[in-house]
Structure formats: C-alpha cells, structure tokens
Design a protein around this motif. Structure first.
Motif, PDB file in Angstrom:
ATOM      1  N   VAL A  62      33.036  35.990-169.278  1.00 43.39           N
ATOM      2  CA  VAL A  62      32.562  34.825-168.529  1.00 43.39           C
ATOM      3  C   VAL A  62      33.651  34.374-167.560  1.00 43.39           C
ATOM      4  N   TYR A  63      33.307  34.286-166.297  1.00 46.92           N
ATOM      5  CA  TYR A  63      34.205  33.755-165.272  1.00 46.92           C
ATOM      6  C   TYR A  63      33.540  32.551-164.622  1.00 46.92           C
ATOM      7  N   THR A  64      34.231  31.411-164.595  1.00 47.55           N
ATOM      8  CA  THR A  64      33.739  30.260-163.844  1.00 47.55           C
ATOM      9  C   THR A  64      34.911  29.633-163.109  1.00 47.55           C
ATOM     10  N   GLY A  65      34.670  29.230-161.901  1.00 44.22           N
ATOM     11  CA  GLY A  65      35.723  28.614-161.104  1.00 44.22           C
ATOM     12  C   GLY A  65      35.160  27.608-160.139  1.00 44.22           C
ATOM     13  N   THR A  66      35.910  26.532-159.917  1.00 47.45           N
ATOM     14  CA  THR A  66      35.515  25.514-158.958  1.00 47.45           C
ATOM     15  C   THR A  66      36.439  25.563-157.751  1.00 47.45           C
TER      16      THR A  66
END
Length: 607
Positions: A485-489
């Motif tokens: 899982v990759y999440t970035g803002t």
C-alpha cells in the motif's frame, strides 16, 4: 485512522496533526454510528437517466456438479435497508424448500446449495458491512458497494452446501445491514436473498458434510448483527455450549472482519511511538493482528486474516466496478478441533472464546461448529495424545529521524494437537497443525506525507486422519497473502490537498489432499493492482481517477478458470476469461514488487 509520523519540533507536530485531521476520516464499513462527510461536488452533474453500473468481485463461477439436476430456487428474504443502523436484524421464517423433501423421498441427495445476494442502490452512501445468518449460524459476510447517482447493481453467490444440516430444518433467516439515510447520504439498499439447490440422482457414497451445525454467535433479539464485537486487546468474547456425546469429528469455521480504528491495522504504529510523541489521536497497537480461538483454557488455533479492503477503503475510486478481493465474499477460516474431543465429550458445557492480539475497536467475530455424529452409537470416547502451542513470537525494529522512518514487525506462531476418538467406525487418530509467519515493513517519507506498507502473511495448515490400518485423510493447505500500500499527500494548501494511492494485494493458495475419498489438488493465484488520485477540499472529493487490474487463475482436479480484467473510472477496459487448463491460456499474473516506498491508509467517500 491516520498517517502517523514522528514530531520532532512544534512546527512539525502541527503539520502532522493537520495531516491527521485531514486523513482520519471514519471509513470503517458500518462500524461507527455517526459519520460526517461532505459529498462530492460533481456528483449532481451525472446523468441520472443512465443505466446502473454493475459492480463485481472477481471469483471462480460456482458450477453444478456434472449429472446434477436443478436449480430449485426459493426466495428467502426481500427487503430495503434504509434506516437500519442500531436496529434489529431483518428476519424471515425459513422452511426447507419442498424440493428437498421430494429429493429425499426419491433417494436423491443435495449436490450443491448456493446462497445468492442480489442488490441495487441509487444515490450516495458509505460502504456497509452486513451478515446473513440461518438459525444463528453465519452463512455470508459481505460489504455493500458504494452507489452513484445513476445507480449500481451487484450480486454475491456463496456455496453453502456444507450447511446441508441447517438447510434441512426449519429455522429463521436474519440479515443485519446497518445503514443510515439522511439528506446527504440517500442510498437505500434493495435486496433479494435467494437459495438455489441442485441434486444428485442418488445418495453420495460417503457423508462429507456435518450432521449438526452449532452456532457460536449472539442470540436474537439484538440491535446489531449476531457477531461478537471484540473492542480491544484484552476483550474476550465467548459462548458456552455442550456437544452431543456421539460426536466423532469437529471443525470450527470462524468468520472475521475488522473495522473502525482497526480497519487498516496493518498500517498502525506501535503505542510506544505514539506515546513518546504525544500523538493521542493516532490509531496504534502496532501493525500485527491475530484472532486467537480458545476452547476452555486451550488455544486450539488462530486466524491470521486476509487483509480485505472494503469498497470505500484507501481510495474508493479504486473499487469501481471491480471490488477488492474478498470484499463481497469475506473468507472464513477452518480449525479442526477433533483432537480435543476427549475433553469435550463429557456432557458438560465448554467455553468457546475469541480474542484479538493488539486489537483496537472493533472486530466482528463468530463461528459455526460443524459436528459429525456416530448414528450407530450413543457415545464416543476420545483422548488428547499431544498438544503444542508455544507463545506467539513477535518482534519490532524501528528507527526515525524527524517525521521520517521505518517500522519492521515480524511474528510467528505454531499450534498442533493430536487426539484419538473411538466410535463405531473404529479408533481414529487426528492431527491438526498450523504454522504462521508474518513480516510488515511500514515506511514514512517526505516529511511524513508518504506512507508505504509492504506485508506478507504466510499460513500453513494440515489435517491427518488415520485408523489402525490406513490413512483416511491427508490434507495440507498453504496460503500467502501479499500486500503493498502506497499513499501520499501533496499540494497541501489549507484544507485542500491531493492524494495518490497504489494498492497491490493477492491470495496465493495451494492445497493437496488424499485418502479414502480420493486425491484432489487446488492452486489459486489471485492478484490485484490498483492506483488512483484524488483532489480533496474541505473533506470533499472534487475530482479523481481510479484504475484496477486483476488476474485470477485457478487450477485443480475439479477444473480450471482464469480471468484477466481491467477497469478505469467505472468502465471495463478489457476482460478475458475462460476455463481452459492448457498452458497457452492467459495466465500472466500481477507481480508484487519489493518497492520500499508506499503510502498510508485513509478513506474518503466517493464520487
């Protein structure tokens, strides 16, 4: 439910808490009574007269056995689920379909039973967890799809043949789907629940399904589902019951789902880290969970659950119309407790309990106890020969500099037991074992605005049954659950920011069995890769993109099936499927990379 990171200074701490406030949105499927989210701005611009979108989970079709007759179908329940949160489950009296009695009268037997959930919804709504029970035994746990203005439809089919003993008796169907409807979230789920039956022309040569199924769940009346709710790491939910004195085999089928603060448990940091940085609003207890199953004081087995991502999870745009693996048809987990019958055949009540290591609120758990009875004897006799259940091995390494760093969690467990049972079939010895291993890498980068989770669960189990002269059953199952899982803002200005997400998850499973019932082999590679972007303002999705690719390949002694399907923004881009076992059939899988960077979890409602 937030993206945690270290706070090295007052400025950095304020930045982190701002990020948490933006990302800590309650997207747990139907776990919390109140959810305050603003709808997407462009939802009203959709053409409301367009046909509904069909959502689906990729799975192998359920096909009737060769030579069977049917279906004989019966509508069990029809209901519209609107204001149903915190209210009693919807119930309907169950009477065995007349074709069951007719089949028995002519010497036929049940070949296949399929429970079909068919639903539609229009408007705006969250994903909601729901369950279906028959006489207290859970038959299906699932998540609703998130609707759109033009409407959606979907169906779930589950093989319920193993519940033949329940299907043959009058009872009560109960469905709990906790939904809330207001001026913003208008979606009402309209549901039909149908049972389809198929029959063999003659009785089967051997009894394969249990003679009795005892539910280990909460009893009606309730203002909730019949599952138990485990709310923290010390909470143990249990039920006491006695089993018939002529039982010669027993298998626990456990149902599990995780919500609210633990919906994304695999992304959570350890408590020590949260306390050291005064991050009281962040979900913690580390990134490892297991369900412990006890009978009295004995750990009889464990469940290391597959990481189901519900239809609103991480980025809801990823799961339209292809939903996450297991989201429509959550898996169950079998634990053979036959070796412990020597302790259970005393006519007394025994306690069946469930706990979750490191749990946060909330986990829904119940079980069905499948029992095989010796109809030629009033009493069987058993003894426990050996038992080994060492303590869980759990380790954690981590290091941080400012907001960036890495947690690495590892775990392993082993459970095994051997016991014998004397019945009219002779003396039979059963061994059951489980071996688990786990590794989770949790990385924070770019000043805490990016989180990457790379995790693998490896689960092996086996059952060996023999009498004094031969092996009756030898079965081994190996499952691997990879997750990335990759999440970035980025582009954060005030209450506006962009979210990028990438998810890869899958199930790799092999099982081999042999014995008097014959040889069988199954192999499944089910891999999903999804990526998407969203622009968020004031907790509102104002624009976004989601695309998903899935490859499903099954091979076994009972046939083959493959499907390779891709979607983008509600539209199927390509879809190839077939049932050929030849080497030339499409079989390329989605590979799981070992990337060291990938972002966190967060849930935003939908377009």
């Amino acid at each position: 439910m937030a993206s945690p990171a270290a706070a090295a200074s007052g400025h950095r701490r304020r930045l982190l808490l701002l990020l948490i406030a933006l990302l800590l949105l309650p997207f747990a499927a139907a776990a919390a009574p109140h959810r305050h989210r603003v709808p997407s701005r462009h939802l009203a611009s959709l053409n409301a007269s367009a046909p509904p979108t069909t959502f689906f989970e990729v799975d192998r079709p359920i096909r009737p056995p060769l030579g069977s007759a049917g279906p004989c179908s019966a509508l069990l329940l029809s209901h519209s689920f609107g204001e149903t949160y915190g209210r009693p489950p919807v119930t309907a009296a169950y009477a065995p379909p007349e074709c069951l009695a007719a089949a028995r009268a002519r010497g036929a037997s049940l070949a296949l039973a399929v429970l079909e959930w068919a639903a539609d919804c229009r408007g705006r709504q969250f994903d909601r967890i729901f369950g279906v029970w028959l006489s207290g035994a859970e038959l299906l746990r699932s998540c609703t799809a998130e609707p759109r203005a033009t409407g959606i439809v979907w169906s779930v089919s589950r093989d319920v043949t193993r519940y033949a003993a329940l299907l043959n008796e009058p009872g009560e169907v109960a469905v709990y789907l906790g939904n809330l409807v207001d001026k913003t979230y208008t979606g009402v789920y309209h549901v039909n629940l149908t049972l389809h039956l198929y029959f063999h022309p003659a009785p089967p040569p051997l009894t394969q399904h249990a003679d009795l199924i005892v539910p280990i769940s909460r009893s009606l009346p309730l203002n909730d589902g019949q599952w138990f709710a485990v709310q923290n790491a010390t909470d143990v939910q249990s039920k006491s019951l006695s089993i018939p004195s002529n039982t010669y085999r027993a298998v626990l089928e456990v149902s599990v789902s995780f919500h609210s603060s633990d919906e994304f448990w695999y992304t959570n940091p350890p408590n020590e880290y949260i306390q050291a940085n005064n991050l009281s609003s962040v979900s913690g207890n580390g990134a490892f969970r297991e369900v412990i199953v006890k009978v009295d004081d004995h750990i009889v087995g464990a469940v290391w659950p597959f990481t189901v991502i519900y239809t609103g999870g991480i980025n809801p745009l990823l799961w339209r119309p292809i939903t996450g693996i297991g989201s429509f048809n959550l898996p169950t987990y079998d634990i053979d407790i036959t070796p412990f019958l020597g302790k259970l055949l005393d006519g007394k009540e025994h306690n069946f309990g469930f706990a979750v290591t490191n749990a946060l609120d909330v986990w829904y758990i119940d079980a069905n106890l499948h029992l095989w009875l010796d109809h030629k004897s009033k009493k069987t006799v058993g003894s426990l020969i050996s038992y080994d259940a060492p303590a869980l091995a759990l380790n954690l390494d981590y290091g941080f500099s400012g907001l960036d760093g890495k947690f690495v969690t590892g775990a392993s467990r082993h459970v095994s037991a051997t016991g014998s049972v004397k019945s009219s079939y002779g003396e039979v010895t059963t061994t059951f074992y489980q071996r688990f291993s786990y590794v989770n890498s949790n990385v924070y980068r770019s000043n805490g605005t990016v989180q990457v989770v790379n995790q693998t669960i490896d689960a092996k189990s086996g059952v060996f049954v023999k009498d004094t002269s031969a092996v009756l059953l030898s079965e081994e199952v190996h499952k691997v659950f990879p997750l990335y899982v990759y999440t970035g803002t980025s582009d954060q200005v005030g209450d506006e920011y962009s979210l990028i997400s990438l998810v890869k998850l899958g199930i790799n499973e092999k099982s081999v069995s042999g014995g008097k019932l014959g040889f069988s082999y199954r192999s499944l590679r089910n891999a999903q890769s999804a990526r998407g972007t969203m622009k968020v303002k004031k907790n509102l999705v104002v624009s976004g993109l989601g695309q998903t690719h899935q490859v499903y390949k099954y091979m076994g002694t009972d046939g083959c099936y493959f499907r390779d399907v891709s979607s983008k923004n509600y539209t199927i881009i390509s879809d190839n499927s077939g049932d050929s076992c030849s080497k030339g059939s499409p079989s390329s899988g989605v590979k799981f990379s070992s990337n060291k960077n990938q972002p966190a979890r967060k849930r935003l409602l939908k377009l």
